[in-house]
Design a protein around this motif. Sequence first.
Motif, PDB file in Angstrom:
ATOM      1  N   THR A  70       0.846  -1.188   0.000  1.00  0.00           N
ATOM      2  CA  THR A  70       0.000   0.000   0.000  1.00  0.00           C
ATOM      3  C   THR A  70       0.886   1.245   0.000  1.00  0.00           C
ATOM      4  N   LYS A  74      -3.369   4.112  -3.016  1.00  0.00           N
ATOM      5  CA  LYS A  74      -3.188   3.008  -3.973  1.00  0.00           C
ATOM      6  C   LYS A  74      -2.658   1.777  -3.247  1.00  0.00           C
ATOM      7  N   CYS A  76      -1.745  -2.816  -3.983  1.00  0.00           N
ATOM      8  CA  CYS A  76      -1.819  -3.983  -4.849  1.00  0.00           C
ATOM      9  C   CYS A  76      -1.602  -5.245  -4.032  1.00  0.00           C
ATOM     10  N   ASN A  78      -0.767  -9.398  -4.891  1.00  0.00           N
ATOM     11  CA  ASN A  78      -0.553 -10.431  -5.899  1.00  0.00           C
ATOM     12  C   ASN A  78      -0.368 -11.768  -5.206  1.00  0.00           C
ATOM     13  N   CYS A  96      -2.902 -10.414  -9.914  1.00  0.00           N
ATOM     14  CA  CYS A  96      -2.480  -9.151  -9.338  1.00  0.00           C
ATOM     15  C   CYS A  96      -3.699  -8.234  -9.362  1.00  0.00           C
ATOM     16  N   ASP A  97      -4.093  -7.748  -8.203  1.00  0.00           N
ATOM     17  CA  ASP A  97      -5.199  -6.798  -8.083  1.00  0.00           C
ATOM     18  C   ASP A  97      -4.625  -5.458  -7.653  1.00  0.00           C
ATOM     19  N   VAL A  98      -4.953  -4.429  -8.411  1.00  0.00           N
ATOM     20  CA  VAL A  98      -4.512  -3.079  -8.103  1.00  0.00           C
ATOM     21  C   VAL A  98      -5.730  -2.305  -7.602  1.00  0.00           C
ATOM     22  N   TYR A  99      -5.585  -1.653  -6.447  1.00  0.00           N
ATOM     23  CA  TYR A  99      -6.702  -0.990  -5.777  1.00  0.00           C
ATOM     24  C   TYR A  99      -6.499   0.508  -5.679  1.00  0.00           C
ATOM     25  N   GLU A 100      -7.625   1.224  -5.646  1.00  0.00           N
ATOM     26  CA  GLU A 100      -7.636   2.641  -5.291  1.00  0.00           C
ATOM     27  C   GLU A 100      -8.656   2.807  -4.174  1.00  0.00           C
TER      28      GLU A 100
END
Length: 119
Positions: A70, A74, A76, A78, A96-100
């Motif tokens: 983190t 933002k 991520c 994986n 892989c998950d990318v978060y906002e």
Amino acid sequence: MENKKEKLLVQFSKAFVNGDHQFMLNQVTEDFHWIMIGKKEIKGKAQFADALKDMKNCVTSELELVDVITHGKKACVNGNMKVGSPKAEDQSFSFCDVYEFSSFKEPKIKRMTSYLIER
């Protein structure tokens, strides 16, 4: 030591695996946007709820979280997982998950972009 957002993402990933859809819905904003690269997009919490219902027959037998990172709003995650259904053999995936996040103090997931590769 996990920070608040790292802990949330670990719980969110485990909720996905365990089918705890209510927990997941509680962690996203009303205007949540989920982009599954090469597949489809989910826009809004209601569509997310419907998508989760559609996935109820998928069973994840293994989950390995490799990295949870983190920085600001933002993040991520994986890792690797095995997914199957009662009628099919398990398949192995890396993801892989990318978060906002919506905010710093009381973060909710506003956007998620998922990359999934079959192994």
